[in-house]
Every structure is written in C-alpha cells, then in structure tokens.
Write a protein that holds these residues in place. Structure first.
Motif, PDB file in Angstrom:
ATOM      1  N   ILE A 260       0.834  -1.204   0.000  1.00 40.84           N
ATOM      2  CA  ILE A 260       0.000   0.000   0.000  1.00 40.84           C
ATOM      3  C   ILE A 260       0.868   1.252   0.000  1.00 40.84           C
ATOM      4  CG2 ILE A 260      -1.651   1.344   1.373  1.00 40.84           C
ATOM      5  CD1 ILE A 260      -2.837  -1.441   2.209  1.00 40.84           C
ATOM      6  N   ARG A 261       1.930   1.242   0.775  1.00 37.95           N
ATOM      7  CA  ARG A 261       2.830   2.393   0.864  1.00 37.95           C
ATOM      8  C   ARG A 261       3.507   2.674  -0.473  1.00 37.95           C
ATOM      9  NH1 ARG A 261       4.950   1.145   5.418  1.00 37.95           N
ATOM     10  NH2 ARG A 261       6.583  -0.173   4.569  1.00 37.95           N
ATOM     11  N   VAL A 262       4.065   1.648  -1.125  1.00 34.02           N
ATOM     12  CA  VAL A 262       4.759   1.891  -2.395  1.00 34.02           C
ATOM     13  C   VAL A 262       3.776   2.187  -3.523  1.00 34.02           C
ATOM     14  CG1 VAL A 262       6.850   0.630  -1.754  1.00 34.02           C
ATOM     15  CG2 VAL A 262       5.048  -0.570  -2.957  1.00 34.02           C
ATOM     16  N   PHE A 263       2.578   1.596  -3.468  1.00 34.23           N
ATOM     17  CA  PHE A 263       1.551   1.899  -4.468  1.00 34.23           C
ATOM     18  C   PHE A 263       1.168   3.367  -4.386  1.00 34.23           C
ATOM     19  CE2 PHE A 263      -2.550   2.121  -6.468  1.00 34.23           C
ATOM     20  CZ  PHE A 263      -2.547   1.145  -7.452  1.00 34.23           C
ATOM     21  N   ARG A 264       0.924   3.842  -3.167  1.00 29.83           N
ATOM     22  CA  ARG A 264       0.555   5.253  -2.968  1.00 29.83           C
ATOM     23  C   ARG A 264       1.677   6.180  -3.441  1.00 29.83           C
ATOM     24  NH1 ARG A 264      -3.328   7.802  -0.097  1.00 29.83           N
ATOM     25  NH2 ARG A 264      -3.836   5.958   1.128  1.00 29.83           N
ATOM     26  N   ALA A 265       2.913   5.828  -3.145  1.00 30.01           N
ATOM     27  CA  ALA A 265       4.052   6.645  -3.572  1.00 30.01           C
ATOM     28  C   ALA A 265       4.151   6.696  -5.099  1.00 30.01           C
ATOM     29  CB  ALA A 265       5.353   6.101  -2.967  1.00 30.01           C
ATOM     30  N   ALA A 266       3.843   5.595  -5.754  1.00 31.65           N
ATOM     31  CA  ALA A 266       3.956   5.536  -7.214  1.00 31.65           C
ATOM     32  C   ALA A 266       2.786   6.202  -7.926  1.00 31.65           C
ATOM     33  CB  ALA A 266       4.055   4.070  -7.657  1.00 31.65           C
ATOM     34  N   TYR A 267       1.558   6.041  -7.384  1.00 31.46           N
ATOM     35  CA  TYR A 267       0.367   6.474  -8.112  1.00 31.46           C
ATOM     36  C   TYR A 267      -0.443   7.579  -7.440  1.00 31.46           C
ATOM     37  CZ  TYR A 267       1.435   2.285 -10.764  1.00 31.46           C
ATOM     38  OH  TYR A 267       2.065   1.339 -11.521  1.00 31.46           O
ATOM     39  N   GLY A 268      -0.058   7.985  -6.244  1.00 27.37           N
ATOM     40  CA  GLY A 268      -0.743   9.092  -5.583  1.00 27.37           C
ATOM     41  C   GLY A 268      -2.076   8.741  -4.957  1.00 27.37           C
ATOM     42  N   MET A 269      -2.395   7.460  -4.887  1.00 22.78           N
ATOM     43  CA  MET A 269      -3.616   7.014  -4.222  1.00 22.78           C
ATOM     44  C   MET A 269      -3.410   5.579  -3.750  1.00 22.78           C
ATOM     45  SD  MET A 269      -6.260   6.363  -7.439  1.00 22.78           S
ATOM     46  CE  MET A 269      -6.093   7.989  -8.119  1.00 22.78           C
ATOM     47  N   SER A 270      -4.245   5.167  -2.813  1.00 19.59           N
ATOM     48  CA  SER A 270      -4.128   3.802  -2.301  1.00 19.59           C
ATOM     49  C   SER A 270      -4.677   2.818  -3.327  1.00 19.59           C
ATOM     50  CB  SER A 270      -4.898   3.675  -0.992  1.00 19.59           C
ATOM     51  OG  SER A 270      -6.289   3.705  -1.245  1.00 19.59           O
ATOM     52  N   PRO A 271      -4.340   1.530  -3.186  1.00 21.31           N
ATOM     53  CA  PRO A 271      -4.905   0.534  -4.100  1.00 21.31           C
ATOM     54  C   PRO A 271      -6.439   0.507  -4.066  1.00 21.31           C
ATOM     55  CG  PRO A 271      -3.071  -0.409  -2.890  1.00 21.31           C
ATOM     56  CD  PRO A 271      -3.337   0.936  -2.288  1.00 21.31           C
ATOM     57  N   SER A 272      -7.029   0.670  -2.885  1.00 20.99           N
ATOM     58  CA  SER A 272      -8.496   0.667  -2.818  1.00 20.99           C
ATOM     59  C   SER A 272      -9.081   1.900  -3.496  1.00 20.99           C
ATOM     60  CB  SER A 272      -8.982   0.549  -1.377  1.00 20.99           C
ATOM     61  OG  SER A 272      -8.504   1.612  -0.595  1.00 20.99           O
ATOM     62  N   GLU A 273      -8.420   3.053  -3.351  1.00 18.19           N
ATOM     63  CA  GLU A 273      -8.877   4.258  -4.055  1.00 18.19           C
ATOM     64  C   GLU A 273      -8.768   4.062  -5.564  1.00 18.19           C
ATOM     65  OE1 GLU A 273      -7.708   7.704  -0.799  1.00 18.19           O
ATOM     66  OE2 GLU A 273      -6.155   6.947  -2.148  1.00 18.19           O
ATOM     67  N   TRP A 274      -7.663   3.437  -6.016  1.00 16.57           N
ATOM     68  CA  TRP A 274      -7.480   3.171  -7.445  1.00 16.57           C
ATOM     69  C   TRP A 274      -8.581   2.247  -7.962  1.00 16.57           C
ATOM     70  CZ3 TRP A 274      -6.063   4.522 -11.965  1.00 16.57           C
ATOM     71  CH2 TRP A 274      -6.018   3.589 -12.989  1.00 16.57           C
ATOM     72  N   ARG A 275      -8.859   1.189  -7.208  1.00 13.34           N
ATOM     73  CA  ARG A 275      -9.882   0.222  -7.621  1.00 13.34           C
ATOM     74  C   ARG A 275     -11.237   0.917  -7.773  1.00 13.34           C
ATOM     75  NH1 ARG A 275     -10.332  -5.393  -4.516  1.00 13.34           N
ATOM     76  NH2 ARG A 275      -9.279  -6.252  -6.321  1.00 13.34           N
ATOM     77  N   GLU A 276     -11.569   1.762  -6.810  1.00 12.44           N
ATOM     78  CA  GLU A 276     -12.836   2.492  -6.871  1.00 12.44           C
ATOM     79  C   GLU A 276     -12.845   3.463  -8.052  1.00 12.44           C
ATOM     80  OE1 GLU A 276     -15.203   5.812  -4.268  1.00 12.44           O
ATOM     81  OE2 GLU A 276     -14.129   4.258  -3.179  1.00 12.44           O
ATOM     82  N   PHE A 277     -11.756   4.204  -8.236  1.00 12.64           N
ATOM     83  CA  PHE A 277     -11.639   5.163  -9.329  1.00 12.64           C
ATOM     84  C   PHE A 277     -11.739   4.456 -10.684  1.00 12.64           C
ATOM     85  CE2 PHE A 277      -8.770   7.221 -12.401  1.00 12.64           C
ATOM     86  CZ  PHE A 277      -9.368   8.461 -12.505  1.00 12.64           C
ATOM     87  N   ALA A 278     -11.024   3.372 -10.853  1.00 13.18           N
ATOM     88  CA  ALA A 278     -11.016   2.636 -12.122  1.00 13.18           C
ATOM     89  C   ALA A 278     -12.387   2.020 -12.387  1.00 13.18           C
ATOM     90  CB  ALA A 278      -9.928   1.569 -12.117  1.00 13.18           C
ATOM     91  N   GLY A 279     -13.024   1.492 -11.358  1.00  7.57           N
ATOM     92  CA  GLY A 279     -14.358   0.901 -11.510  1.00  7.57           C
ATOM     93  C   GLY A 279     -15.396   1.926 -11.886  1.00  7.57           C
ATOM     94  N   ARG A 280     -15.293   3.120 -11.303  1.00  6.59           N
ATOM     95  CA  ARG A 280     -16.226   4.197 -11.612  1.00  6.59           C
ATOM     96  C   ARG A 280     -16.072   4.600 -13.071  1.00  6.59           C
ATOM     97  NH1 ARG A 280     -15.494   7.791  -7.271  1.00  6.59           N
ATOM     98  NH2 ARG A 280     -13.533   8.215  -8.245  1.00  6.59           N
ATOM     99  N   GLY A 281     -14.847   4.628 -13.580  1.00  3.66           N
ATOM    100  CA  GLY A 281     -14.607   4.957 -14.981  1.00  3.66           C
ATOM    101  C   GLY A 281     -15.244   3.950 -15.921  1.00  3.66           C
ATOM    102  N   ASP A 282     -15.189   2.650 -15.541  1.00  3.84           N
ATOM    103  CA  ASP A 282     -15.818   1.614 -16.350  1.00  3.84           C
ATOM    104  C   ASP A 282     -17.330   1.831 -16.412  1.00  3.84           C
ATOM    105  OD1 ASP A 282     -13.507   0.320 -16.971  1.00  3.84           O
ATOM    106  OD2 ASP A 282     -13.792  -1.342 -15.587  1.00  3.84           O
ATOM    107  N   ARG A 283     -17.933   2.135 -15.261  1.00  4.65           N
ATOM    108  CA  ARG A 283     -19.382   2.335 -15.229  1.00  4.65           C
ATOM    109  C   ARG A 283     -19.771   3.569 -16.034  1.00  4.65           C
ATOM    110  NH1 ARG A 283     -18.359   0.620 -10.067  1.00  4.65           N
ATOM    111  NH2 ARG A 283     -18.304   2.711  -9.204  1.00  4.65           N
ATOM    112  N   GLU A 284     -18.981   4.632 -15.944  1.00  4.05           N
ATOM    113  CA  GLU A 284     -19.300   5.852 -16.684  1.00  4.05           C
ATOM    114  C   GLU A 284     -19.142   5.638 -18.180  1.00  4.05           C
ATOM    115  OE1 GLU A 284     -16.815   8.824 -14.935  1.00  4.05           O
ATOM    116  OE2 GLU A 284     -17.977   8.880 -13.090  1.00  4.05           O
ATOM    117  N   ALA A 285     -18.242   4.733 -18.563  1.00  2.02           N
ATOM    118  CA  ALA A 285     -18.032   4.442 -19.978  1.00  2.02           C
ATOM    119  C   ALA A 285     -19.027   3.412 -20.503  1.00  2.02           C
ATOM    120  CB  ALA A 285     -16.598   3.938 -20.194  1.00  2.02           C
ATOM    121  N   GLY A 286     -19.896   2.955 -19.604  1.00  2.00           N
ATOM    122  CA  GLY A 286     -20.905   1.988 -20.035  1.00  2.00           C
ATOM    123  C   GLY A 286     -20.443   0.559 -19.895  1.00  2.00           C
ATOM    124  N   GLY A 287     -19.292   0.330 -19.197  1.00  2.00           N
ATOM    125  CA  GLY A 287     -18.766  -1.036 -19.089  1.00  2.00           C
ATOM    126  C   GLY A 287     -19.194  -1.782 -17.927  1.00  2.00           C
TER     127      GLY A 287
END
Length: 78
Positions: free
Chosen positions: A51-78
C-alpha cells in the motif's frame, strides 16, 4: 543500460510489479479478490508495504485506485 533509466534493476522490477497490480485491480474478474491477495500474487509479502509503495507511485491507495477505475468503467458503459 539501467543507468540510462535512472533506476536500479530492483526499482524497475518493482515498477513492473506495481503496474501489474494496478492492472489486476481494474479487472472485473478480480473485483472480489482482496488487495492483499493481489499484492501477494505479485510478490509483495506485506500488504502494508505494498500500500505504501503503491501510494508513492500512483498518488492514491490501491483501494482508491480500484474504486476510481471501476467508476470509470461504469461511466463508460462497461
């Protein structure tokens, strides 16, 4: 070769593992897989360290990324 990249071999390997974790966290087939399981699959022994290195690399936690990426799929109709 690695000097040109500005990173050690270990850092390049870690970046690749993090990228694969990031990709895995966006897969619908893995939406019920825990973050710890994804981290372990890609060689991270400690979820806390992952979690620490993921946040350092991407600026968000893995759970935040999962939520963000999932929301993008739903908004794109996926």
């Amino acid at each position: 070769m690695f000097r040109e990249e500005g990173a050690t071999v270990g850092r390049l390997i870690q970046r690749r593992r993090l990228a694969e974790c990031r990709r895995a966290l966006t897969l619908r087939s893995a939406e019920n897989t825990t973050i710890a399981a994804v981290a372990h699959r890609w060689g991270f022994a400690s979820p806390t360290h992952f979690i620490r290195v993921f946040r350092a690399a991407y600026g968000m936690s893995p759970s935040e990324w999962r939520e963000f990426a999932g929301r993008g799929d739903r908004e794109a109709g996926g």
